[in-house]
Write an enzyme that holds these catalytic residues in place. Structure first.
Site, PDB file in Angstrom:
ATOM      1  N   THR A 135     -11.551  -8.009  -6.580  1.00  0.00           N
ATOM      2  CA  THR A 135     -10.964  -6.744  -6.153  1.00  0.00           C
ATOM      3  C   THR A 135     -11.370  -5.600  -7.082  1.00  0.00           C
ATOM      4  OG1 THR A 135      -8.845  -5.583  -6.017  1.00  0.00           O
ATOM      5  CG2 THR A 135      -8.883  -7.503  -7.433  1.00  0.00           C
ATOM      6  N   ASP A 136     -11.374  -4.379  -6.552  1.00  0.00           N
ATOM      7  CA  ASP A 136     -11.655  -3.207  -7.393  1.00  0.00           C
ATOM      8  C   ASP A 136     -10.542  -2.987  -8.419  1.00  0.00           C
ATOM      9  OD1 ASP A 136      -9.657  -2.301  -5.641  1.00  0.00           O
ATOM     10  OD2 ASP A 136     -10.815  -0.610  -4.865  1.00  0.00           O
ATOM     11  N   GLU A 137      -9.358  -3.624  -8.199  1.00  0.00           N
ATOM     12  CA  GLU A 137      -8.236  -3.392  -9.117  1.00  0.00           C
ATOM     13  C   GLU A 137      -8.517  -3.914 -10.522  1.00  0.00           C
ATOM     14  OE1 GLU A 137      -4.292  -3.987  -7.731  1.00  0.00           O
ATOM     15  OE2 GLU A 137      -4.781  -3.316  -5.710  1.00  0.00           O
ATOM     16  N   TYR A 161      -1.004  -8.774 -11.047  1.00  0.00           N
ATOM     17  CA  TYR A 161      -1.975  -9.218 -10.027  1.00  0.00           C
ATOM     18  C   TYR A 161      -3.401  -8.968 -10.500  1.00  0.00           C
ATOM     19  CZ  TYR A 161      -5.132  -8.702  -6.039  1.00  0.00           C
ATOM     20  OH  TYR A 161      -6.235  -8.764  -5.201  1.00  0.00           O
ATOM     21  N   TYR A 218       5.693   5.481  -2.002  1.00  0.00           N
ATOM     22  CA  TYR A 218       5.970   5.411  -3.436  1.00  0.00           C
ATOM     23  C   TYR A 218       5.578   6.718  -4.131  1.00  0.00           C
ATOM     24  CZ  TYR A 218       5.990   0.256  -2.773  1.00  0.00           C
ATOM     25  OH  TYR A 218       6.233  -1.026  -2.366  1.00  0.00           O
ATOM     26  N   ARG A 225      -6.471   5.393  -2.222  1.00  0.00           N
ATOM     27  CA  ARG A 225      -7.106   4.088  -2.051  1.00  0.00           C
ATOM     28  C   ARG A 225      -8.351   4.289  -1.187  1.00  0.00           C
ATOM     29  NH1 ARG A 225      -4.274   3.434  -5.647  1.00  0.00           N
ATOM     30  NH2 ARG A 225      -2.739   1.805  -6.080  1.00  0.00           N
ATOM     31  N   ASP A 295       8.646   5.257  -7.608  1.00  0.00           N
ATOM     32  CA  ASP A 295       7.249   4.834  -7.698  1.00  0.00           C
ATOM     33  C   ASP A 295       7.126   3.364  -8.100  1.00  0.00           C
ATOM     34  OD1 ASP A 295       4.558   5.206  -7.466  1.00  0.00           O
ATOM     35  OD2 ASP A 295       4.378   6.662  -9.104  1.00  0.00           O
TER      36      ASP A 295
HETATM   37  P1  NAD Z   1      -3.491 -12.961   1.780  1.00  0.00           P
HETATM   38  O1  NAD Z   1      -2.319 -12.905   0.868  1.00  0.00           O
HETATM   39  O2  NAD Z   1      -3.392 -12.393   3.139  1.00  0.00           O
HETATM   40  O3  NAD Z   1      -3.958 -14.487   1.947  1.00  0.00           O
HETATM   41  C1  NAD Z   1      -4.015 -15.384   0.878  1.00  0.00           C
HETATM   42  C2  NAD Z   1      -4.185 -16.790   1.445  1.00  0.00           C
HETATM   43  O4  NAD Z   1      -4.294 -17.699   0.351  1.00  0.00           O
HETATM   44  C3  NAD Z   1      -2.999 -17.254   2.298  1.00  0.00           C
HETATM   45  O5  NAD Z   1      -3.456 -17.880   3.467  1.00  0.00           O
HETATM   46  C4  NAD Z   1      -2.281 -18.249   1.395  1.00  0.00           C
HETATM   47  O6  NAD Z   1      -1.592 -19.271   2.111  1.00  0.00           O
HETATM   48  C5  NAD Z   1      -3.434 -18.804   0.580  1.00  0.00           C
HETATM   49  N1  NAD Z   1      -3.012 -19.338  -0.727  1.00  0.00           N
HETATM   50  C6  NAD Z   1      -2.209 -18.710  -1.646  1.00  0.00           C
HETATM   51  N2  NAD Z   1      -2.018 -19.515  -2.702  1.00  0.00           N
HETATM   52  C7  NAD Z   1      -2.724 -20.663  -2.467  1.00  0.00           C
HETATM   53  C8  NAD Z   1      -2.945 -21.859  -3.199  1.00  0.00           C
HETATM   54  N3  NAD Z   1      -2.383 -22.046  -4.396  1.00  0.00           N
HETATM   55  N4  NAD Z   1      -3.732 -22.825  -2.659  1.00  0.00           N
HETATM   56  C9  NAD Z   1      -4.302 -22.631  -1.432  1.00  0.00           C
HETATM   57  N5  NAD Z   1      -4.121 -21.543  -0.700  1.00  0.00           N
HETATM   58  C10 NAD Z   1      -3.347 -20.563  -1.206  1.00  0.00           C
HETATM   59  O7  NAD Z   1      -4.689 -12.306   0.969  1.00  0.00           O
HETATM   60  P2  NAD Z   1      -5.880 -11.368   1.495  1.00  0.00           P
HETATM   61  O8  NAD Z   1      -5.408  -9.980   1.543  1.00  0.00           O
HETATM   62  O9  NAD Z   1      -6.496 -12.022   2.667  1.00  0.00           O
HETATM   63  O10 NAD Z   1      -6.865 -11.488   0.231  1.00  0.00           O
HETATM   64  C11 NAD Z   1      -7.833 -12.547   0.152  1.00  0.00           C
HETATM   65  C12 NAD Z   1      -8.597 -12.416  -1.160  1.00  0.00           C
HETATM   66  O11 NAD Z   1      -9.268 -11.161  -1.200  1.00  0.00           O
HETATM   67  C13 NAD Z   1      -7.717 -12.458  -2.400  1.00  0.00           C
HETATM   68  O12 NAD Z   1      -8.406 -13.193  -3.375  1.00  0.00           O
HETATM   69  C14 NAD Z   1      -7.565 -10.993  -2.815  1.00  0.00           C
HETATM   70  O13 NAD Z   1      -7.384 -10.892  -4.193  1.00  0.00           O
HETATM   71  C15 NAD Z   1      -8.910 -10.452  -2.379  1.00  0.00           C
HETATM   72  N6  NAD Z   1      -8.916  -9.016  -2.017  1.00  0.00           N
HETATM   73  C16 NAD Z   1      -8.025  -8.529  -1.114  1.00  0.00           C
HETATM   74  C17 NAD Z   1      -8.108  -7.184  -0.728  1.00  0.00           C
HETATM   75  C18 NAD Z   1      -7.147  -6.595   0.290  1.00  0.00           C
HETATM   76  O14 NAD Z   1      -7.180  -5.381   0.496  1.00  0.00           O
HETATM   77  N7  NAD Z   1      -6.331  -7.377   0.956  1.00  0.00           N
HETATM   78  C19 NAD Z   1      -9.087  -6.359  -1.289  1.00  0.00           C
HETATM   79  C20 NAD Z   1      -9.962  -6.895  -2.243  1.00  0.00           C
HETATM   80  C21 NAD Z   1      -9.889  -8.242  -2.581  1.00  0.00           C
HETATM   81  O1  DAU Z   2      -7.780  -2.438  -3.951  1.00  0.00           O
HETATM   82  C1  DAU Z   2      -7.794  -3.756  -3.473  1.00  0.00           C
HETATM   83  C2  DAU Z   2      -6.387  -4.291  -3.424  1.00  0.00           C
HETATM   84  O2  DAU Z   2      -5.746  -3.631  -2.342  1.00  0.00           O
HETATM   85  C3  DAU Z   2      -6.319  -5.801  -3.245  1.00  0.00           C
HETATM   86  O3  DAU Z   2      -6.876  -6.428  -4.365  1.00  0.00           O
HETATM   87  C4  DAU Z   2      -4.868  -6.265  -3.057  1.00  0.00           C
HETATM   88  O4  DAU Z   2      -4.832  -7.641  -2.772  1.00  0.00           O
HETATM   89  C5  DAU Z   2      -4.266  -5.498  -1.896  1.00  0.00           C
HETATM   90  O5  DAU Z   2      -2.912  -5.846  -1.739  1.00  0.00           O
HETATM   91  C6  DAU Z   2      -4.402  -3.986  -2.110  1.00  0.00           C
HETATM   92  O6  DAU Z   2      -3.583  -3.546  -3.222  1.00  0.00           O
HETATM   93  P1  DAU Z   2      -2.755  -2.159  -3.166  1.00  0.00           P
HETATM   94  O7  DAU Z   2      -1.668  -2.235  -4.131  1.00  0.00           O
HETATM   95  O8  DAU Z   2      -3.686  -1.009  -3.236  1.00  0.00           O
HETATM   96  O9  DAU Z   2      -2.226  -2.267  -1.639  1.00  0.00           O
HETATM   97  P2  DAU Z   2      -0.783  -1.949  -0.991  1.00  0.00           P
HETATM   98  O10 DAU Z   2      -0.989  -2.029   0.498  1.00  0.00           O
HETATM   99  O11 DAU Z   2       0.290  -2.761  -1.588  1.00  0.00           O
HETATM  100  O12 DAU Z   2      -0.550  -0.433  -1.380  1.00  0.00           O
HETATM  101  C7  DAU Z   2      -1.473   0.570  -1.029  1.00  0.00           C
HETATM  102  C8  DAU Z   2      -0.944   1.894  -1.599  1.00  0.00           C
HETATM  103  O13 DAU Z   2       0.236   2.260  -0.883  1.00  0.00           O
HETATM  104  C9  DAU Z   2      -0.545   1.822  -3.062  1.00  0.00           C
HETATM  105  O14 DAU Z   2      -0.870   3.067  -3.691  1.00  0.00           O
HETATM  106  C10 DAU Z   2       0.981   1.651  -3.033  1.00  0.00           C
HETATM  107  C11 DAU Z   2       1.374   2.393  -1.762  1.00  0.00           C
HETATM  108  N1  DAU Z   2       2.563   1.837  -1.047  1.00  0.00           N
HETATM  109  C12 DAU Z   2       2.573   0.521  -0.736  1.00  0.00           C
HETATM  110  C13 DAU Z   2       3.658  -0.033  -0.076  1.00  0.00           C
HETATM  111  C14 DAU Z   2       3.684  -1.513   0.244  1.00  0.00           C
HETATM  112  C15 DAU Z   2       3.604   2.678  -0.685  1.00  0.00           C
HETATM  113  O15 DAU Z   2       3.573   3.909  -0.947  1.00  0.00           O
HETATM  114  N2  DAU Z   2       4.683   2.136  -0.023  1.00  0.00           N
HETATM  115  C16 DAU Z   2       4.757   0.808   0.280  1.00  0.00           C
HETATM  116  O16 DAU Z   2       5.785   0.367   0.851  1.00  0.00           O
END
Ligand code: NAD
Ligand code: DAU
Length: 359
Positions: A135-137, A161, A218, A225, A295
């Site tokens: 992730t970019d985080e 995270y 928040y 983002r 926040d």
């Molecule tokens: P998600 O939370 O939707 O899915 C995670 C999956 O992993 C689920 O199906 C869960 O059951 C499984 N899992 C969790 N713990 C496990 C374990 N111990 N063993 C086996 N399976 C397990 O996540 P997502 O949003 O699909 O993200 C997928 C990947 O991409 C993650 O590694 C996340 O860090 C990365 N990522 C996500 C985003 C985003 O915006 N969602 C952006 C950049 C990177």
């Molecule tokens: O940047 C990549 C990441 O993006 C991934 O690695 C993470 O897995 C994914 O969850 C996501 O993280 P963020 O924290 O950026 O996503 P989230 O959807 O939780 O929040 C997006 C933005 O919105 C963040 O600035 C917080 C804000 N937010 C979020 C929620 C859930 C709100 O203002 N209100 C909310 O209720």
């Protein structure tokens, strides 16, 4: 036939990736989806591929060495695409331990087993690749409206995270540097699209708006983002797995920066445009639902990815403009309101009440 071990394939990005790959390669590949089915995993996402002879689901934890070993012993795994993770920042602030177990120790277990299975006296079996989906985080936050994260930007995570994802990246890097383990790390910006669990910004706002609940923004709502349509991410991972030079990190981003408040406003406007006047939920929706709340602790101000390297080396570019992707996403959630109702029952209600009680 090439065999993929996809971890976390029942989650948001993993399930979109599996659907993309099986549609693209059809019988040319086999996919084993290993997922422990946490609250975020949902096999319903994969109903359309269940029963295919080249798709198999294994319920297991990535920390379970025996289970992973058994998969490598009974299949000639060519690619590992590692999505499985605890993925929600807010949950990590409340309960960091599970993030370390899954994201750090789970990754270590997976790379250990893959390394052992692929190692030969001369090096590694040919044409093997492990992809760490990161992730970019891990780069921390950009404080102003200028500048980007590059692959060379120092790692500086802030939330539990992102610290756990950064730790996993560093372990993969150590395996690449020390053992020449054939791997890539991809670092992607915020994904959006179908099947995203409604704890994340976009589906949470859609779900709350449809139900006439407050839309909790928040802080000031000005945090930024960089949003990428999930299928564009799936394409990038496929390319990296095929053509990425082993040992390299690739940033994946949409060049699509938006303030959170812009996203929330756009969701309300798109819902009002899309829903027919007779829809029972339409009257619930209005800009008055926007509620500024306390926040997020340590809230990163801005993320913005420079995807120059993946474009120059592998020819990848984001294809879906946000104006189109957000409409596709909202249309999907409107068509799948029962999916949303099912995943937001039970544990999600408890999480929501605890998480937002003082907000
Ligand atoms: P998600 O939370 O939707 O899915 C995670 C999956 O992993 C689920 O199906 C869960 O059951 C499984 N899992 C969790 N713990 C496990 C374990 N111990 N063993 C086996 N399976 C397990 O996540 P997502 O949003 O699909 O993200 C997928 C990947 O991409 C993650 O590694 C996340 O860090 C990365 N990522 C996500 C985003 C985003 O915006 N969602 C952006 C950049 C990177
Ligand atoms: O940047 C990549 C990441 O993006 C991934 O690695 C993470 O897995 C994914 O969850 C996501 O993280 P963020 O924290 O950026 O996503 P989230 O959807 O939780 O929040 C997006 C933005 O919105 C963040 O600035 C917080 C804000 N937010 C979020 C929620 C859930 C709100 O203002 N209100 C909310 O209720």
């Amino acid at each position: 036939m090439r065999t993929y071990l996809v971890t976390g394939g029942a989650g948001f990005i993993g399930s979109n990736f599996i659907l993309y790959m099986l549609e693209k390669y059809k019988q040319e590949i086999k996919i084993i989806n290993l997922d422990s089915l946490t609250y975020a995993g949902n096999l319903e996402n994969l109903k359309s591929v269940e029963g295919l002879s080249n798709y198999q689901f294994v319920k297991a934890d990535i920390c379970d060495k025996e289970a992973i070993n058994q998969i490598f012993e009974t299949n000639a795994i060519d690619r590992v695409i590692h999505f499985a993770a605890e993925s929600h920042v807010d949950r990590s602030i409340r309960n960091p331990e599970v993030f370390v177990n899954t994201n750090v120790l789970g990754t270590l277990n997976l790379i250990n087993v893959a390394k052992q299975a692929w190692e030969t006296k001369e090096g590694y079996l040919p044409d093997k690749k492990y992809v760490q989906v990161s992730t970019d985080e891990v780069y921390g936050a950009l404080e102003g409206d200028e500048g980007y994260f590059y692959e060379t930007t120092p790692i500086d995570p802030h939330s539990p995270y992102s610290a756990s994802k950064a730790s996993a990246d560093l372990l993969v890097k150590a395996y690449m540097d020390t053992y020449h383990f054939p791997a890539n790390i991809t670092r992607c910006s915020n994904n959006y699209g179908p099947y995203q669990f409604p704890e994340k910004l976009i589906p949470l706002m859609i779900n709350n708006a449809l139900n006439g609940k407050n839309l909790p923004v928040y802080g000031t709502g000005k945090n930024v983002r960089d949003w990428l349509y999930v299928m564009d991410h799936a394409k990038a991972i496929d390319l990296v797995a095929e053509k990425g030079k082993s040992g390299q990190v690739y940033n994946v981003g949409g060049h699509n920066e938006k303030r959170n408040i812009e996203i929330v406003t756009m969701i309300i406007d798109t819902l009002l445009e899309t829903l027919s006047k007779s829809d029972e939920h339409r009257s619930n929706i209005s800009h008055d639902l926007i509620t500024y709340v306390e926040d997020r602790k340590g809230h990163d101000f801005r993320y913005a990815i420079a995807p120059d390297k993946i474009k120059a080396e592998l020819g990848w570019e984001p294809e879906t403009p946000f104006s189109e992707g957000i409409k596709l996403t909202i249309a999907w959630y409107l068509k799948n309101r029962e999916w949303m109702e099912r995943v937001t029952k039970g544990d999600y209600q408890k999480y929501y009440e605890e998480m937002y009680q003082n907000k």
